[in-house]
Design an enzyme around this catalytic site. Structure first.
Site, PDB file in Angstrom:
ATOM      1  N   HIS A  64    -146.226 -98.190 -22.560  1.00 44.20           N
ATOM      2  CA  HIS A  64    -144.656 -97.487 -22.197  1.00 44.20           C
ATOM      3  C   HIS A  64    -144.180 -98.821 -23.022  1.00 44.20           C
ATOM      4  O   HIS A  64    -143.177 -99.574 -22.754  1.00 44.20           O
ATOM      5  CB  HIS A  64    -143.859 -97.413 -21.739  1.00 44.20           C
ATOM      6  CG  HIS A  64    -144.541 -95.363 -22.129  1.00 44.20           C
ATOM      7  ND1 HIS A  64    -144.151 -94.852 -22.435  1.00 44.20           N
ATOM      8  CD2 HIS A  64    -145.394 -95.238 -21.007  1.00 44.20           C
ATOM      9  CE1 HIS A  64    -144.472 -93.651 -22.301  1.00 44.20           C
ATOM     10  NE2 HIS A  64    -145.348 -93.764 -21.099  1.00 44.20           N
ATOM     11  N   HIS A  93    -143.170-106.033 -15.644  1.00 39.04           N
ATOM     12  CA  HIS A  93    -143.275-105.908 -16.747  1.00 39.04           C
ATOM     13  C   HIS A  93    -141.678-105.666 -17.847  1.00 39.04           C
ATOM     14  O   HIS A  93    -141.068-106.318 -17.111  1.00 39.04           O
ATOM     15  CB  HIS A  93    -143.457-104.272 -16.598  1.00 39.04           C
ATOM     16  CG  HIS A  93    -142.155-103.046 -16.223  1.00 39.04           C
ATOM     17  ND1 HIS A  93    -142.095-102.953 -15.045  1.00 39.04           N
ATOM     18  CD2 HIS A  93    -140.940-102.625 -16.670  1.00 39.04           C
ATOM     19  CE1 HIS A  93    -140.473-102.226 -14.503  1.00 39.04           C
ATOM     20  NE2 HIS A  93    -140.102-102.585 -16.174  1.00 39.04           N
ATOM     21  N   HIS A  95    -139.334-105.254 -21.047  1.00 34.33           N
ATOM     22  CA  HIS A  95    -138.369-104.633 -22.166  1.00 34.33           C
ATOM     23  C   HIS A  95    -138.317-105.251 -23.673  1.00 34.33           C
ATOM     24  O   HIS A  95    -137.735-106.849 -22.960  1.00 34.33           O
ATOM     25  CB  HIS A  95    -137.138-103.785 -21.443  1.00 34.33           C
ATOM     26  CG  HIS A  95    -138.282-103.059 -19.942  1.00 34.33           C
ATOM     27  ND1 HIS A  95    -137.974-101.798 -20.779  1.00 34.33           N
ATOM     28  CD2 HIS A  95    -137.822-102.964 -19.501  1.00 34.33           C
ATOM     29  CE1 HIS A  95    -137.867-100.846 -19.360  1.00 34.33           C
ATOM     30  NE2 HIS A  95    -137.861-102.461 -18.099  1.00 34.33           N
ATOM     31  N   HIS A 118    -138.734-106.926 -16.068  1.00 37.32           N
ATOM     32  CA  HIS A 118    -138.562-106.632 -14.137  1.00 37.32           C
ATOM     33  C   HIS A 118    -139.361-106.718 -13.266  1.00 37.32           C
ATOM     34  O   HIS A 118    -140.834-106.328 -13.355  1.00 37.32           O
ATOM     35  CB  HIS A 118    -138.325-105.159 -14.452  1.00 37.32           C
ATOM     36  CG  HIS A 118    -136.962-104.693 -15.112  1.00 37.32           C
ATOM     37  ND1 HIS A 118    -136.757-103.600 -15.962  1.00 37.32           N
ATOM     38  CD2 HIS A 118    -135.920-105.412 -15.458  1.00 37.32           C
ATOM     39  CE1 HIS A 118    -135.934-103.392 -15.914  1.00 37.32           C
ATOM     40  NE2 HIS A 118    -134.602-104.586 -16.073  1.00 37.32           N
ATOM     41  N   THR A 203    -135.135 -97.037 -15.069  1.00 38.97           N
ATOM     42  CA  THR A 203    -134.935 -96.636 -16.101  1.00 38.97           C
ATOM     43  C   THR A 203    -135.581 -95.668 -17.560  1.00 38.97           C
ATOM     44  O   THR A 203    -135.793 -95.537 -18.763  1.00 38.97           O
ATOM     45  CB  THR A 203    -135.142 -98.025 -17.366  1.00 38.97           C
ATOM     46  OG1 THR A 203    -135.637 -98.504 -17.437  1.00 38.97           O
ATOM     47  CG2 THR A 203    -133.784 -99.307 -16.132  1.00 38.97           C
ATOM     48  N   THR A 204    -137.030 -95.724 -16.698  1.00 35.58           N
ATOM     49  CA  THR A 204    -137.783 -94.122 -17.815  1.00 35.58           C
ATOM     50  C   THR A 204    -137.864 -92.880 -16.754  1.00 35.58           C
ATOM     51  O   THR A 204    -137.412 -93.372 -15.900  1.00 35.58           O
ATOM     52  CB  THR A 204    -139.295 -95.033 -17.615  1.00 35.58           C
ATOM     53  OG1 THR A 204    -139.834 -95.260 -16.600  1.00 35.58           O
ATOM     54  CG2 THR A 204    -138.794 -96.366 -18.611  1.00 35.58           C
TER      55      THR A 204
HETATM   56  C1  SG4 Z   1    -142.546 -99.269 -17.244  1.00 40.87           C
HETATM   57  O1  SG4 Z   1    -142.215 -98.220 -17.802  1.00 40.87           O
HETATM   58  C2  SG4 Z   1    -143.008 -99.499 -15.987  1.00 40.87           C
HETATM   59  O2  SG4 Z   1    -144.623 -99.531 -16.494  1.00 40.87           O
HETATM   60  C3  SG4 Z   1    -142.991 -98.328 -15.378  1.00 40.87           C
HETATM   61  O3  SG4 Z   1    -144.265 -98.932 -14.027  1.00 40.87           O
HETATM   62  C4  SG4 Z   1    -141.491 -98.216 -14.257  1.00 40.87           C
HETATM   63  O4  SG4 Z   1    -141.656 -97.054 -13.427  1.00 40.87           O
HETATM   64  C5  SG4 Z   1    -140.674 -98.239 -15.445  1.00 40.87           C
HETATM   65  O5  SG4 Z   1    -140.938 -98.828 -16.216  1.00 40.87           O
HETATM   66  C6  SG4 Z   1    -139.387 -98.141 -14.993  1.00 40.87           C
HETATM   67  O6  SG4 Z   1    -138.964 -99.159 -14.005  1.00 40.87           O
HETATM   68  O7  SG4 Z   1    -138.412-101.217 -13.467  1.00 40.87           O
HETATM   69  N1  SG4 Z   1    -137.589-100.222 -16.454  1.00 40.87           N
HETATM   70  S1  SG4 Z   1    -138.106-100.150 -14.267  1.00 40.87           S
HETATM   71  O8  SG4 Z   1    -136.762 -99.024 -13.955  1.00 40.87           O
HETATM   72  O9  SG4 Z   1    -142.233 -98.659 -11.888  1.00 40.87           O
HETATM   73  C7  SG4 Z   1    -142.102 -97.120 -12.828  1.00 40.87           C
HETATM   74  C8  SG4 Z   1    -145.032 -97.115 -13.901  1.00 40.87           C
HETATM   75  O10 SG4 Z   1    -145.618 -96.506 -14.223  1.00 40.87           O
HETATM   76  C9  SG4 Z   1    -141.937 -95.935 -11.549  1.00 40.87           C
HETATM   77  C10 SG4 Z   1    -146.052 -97.628 -12.778  1.00 40.87           C
HETATM   78 ZN    ZN Z   2    -138.671-102.249 -16.046  1.00 35.50          ZN
END
Ligand code: SG4
Ligand code: ZN
Length: 261
Positions: A64, A93, A95, A118, A203-204
């Protein structure tokens, strides 16, 4: 590899709510931040600690996004600002979009930026990340916006060079640059008190409504070529992960604050 969701088609954002009811909630992220509607506020100083010095970091393609973590015992933490206790670094990570006119998750005055970083932190008081995500004030996420330009941004060089080693979903490598956390977690101390902040969600999926968002106002830059490297990784369904931003969600009466230092 996290979850059965994608950014297109039958597993795309408009379908997430079928499997993950929380994604239909009232405090979802991202949002469009309209500057004319924000409430100004003077929060205590937002403080970073443990950012200086080197950190051994790892980079993963989780299907992702490109995600960076550290298993060092001494990772960065933040306190102050809109949060009233210490939050510990978990991961960061990115986007991005299929072209340079989109990619950020939060929008400012309906403007999309080309990429958003983020940096995810969990509330130390809860003892672990896994416990923190069960609580409604469990996470704080710092959001940094990037606009595409011709000039490469040196802070992305080491990552971009190594993205070619994590094209396949699930691949994981050690980052050769031990200063990568220092560069990405707090890149611009001079602008660190200039942010928007609001309550929202991951956001996921599962879209948990447990996040204090802190979005820095001043965009930074990334080159077109550096951005293209992110689009080259593969997604969980085997195609290139050309974009991974969720569309904006209704504000639904929430207040967005802007810190005035
Ligand atoms: C990304 O998919 C990260 O890889 C996820 O981390 C993360 O989920 C998700 O985004 C949502 O994070 O800052 N965009 S966000 O709201 O941090 C989490 C993992 O899959 C739970 C570990
Ligand atoms: Zn994010």
């Amino acid at each position: 590899v996290a979850g059965n969701f994608s950014y297109d088609g039958t597993n795309g954002p408009s379908h997430w709510g079928k499997e993950y009811k929380t994604c239909l909630g009232k405090y979802q992220s991202p949002i469009d931040i309209e500057e004319k509607d924000v409430t100004t506020m003077t929060f205590p100083e937002l403080q970073f600690s443990g950012v200086e010095g080197s950190h051994k970091a790892y980079m993963t393609n989780n299907g992702h996004t490109v995600m960076i973590q550290s298993f060092d015992s001494n990772v960065p933490s933040i306190s102050g600002g809109p949060i009233n206790s210490t939050y510990v670094f978990q991961q960061l990570h990115f986007h991005w979009g299929q072209n340079d006119n989109q990619g950020s998750e939060d929008l400012i005055n309906n403007h999309s930026f080309s990429m958003e970083l983020h940096v995810v932190f969990w509330k130390k008081e809860y003892g672990s990340y896994d416990e923190a995500v069960k609580r409604d004030d469990g996470l704080t996420v710092l959001g940094y916006l990037y606009q595409a330009t011709d000039e490469p941004n040196p802070m992305f060089e080491s990552i971009v060079q190594q993205i070619s080693d994590i094209i396949g979903v699930g691949s994981n490598i050690t980052i050769s640059d031990n200063n990568v956390l220092k560069k990405l977690v707090a890149p611009d101390i001079a602008s660190a008190q200039n942010y928007f902040t609001y309550r929202g969600s991951l956001t996921t999926p599962p879209c948990l409504e447990i996040v204090q968002w802190i979005d820095f106002v001043k965009p930074q830059h990334i080159s077109h070529e550096q951005l293209a490297a992110f689009r080259s990784i593969q997604s969980a369904d085997g195609t290139n992960l050309t974009h991974n931003f969720r569309p904006v969600q209704p504000l639904d009466g929430r207040t967005v604050y802007r810190n005035i230092a």
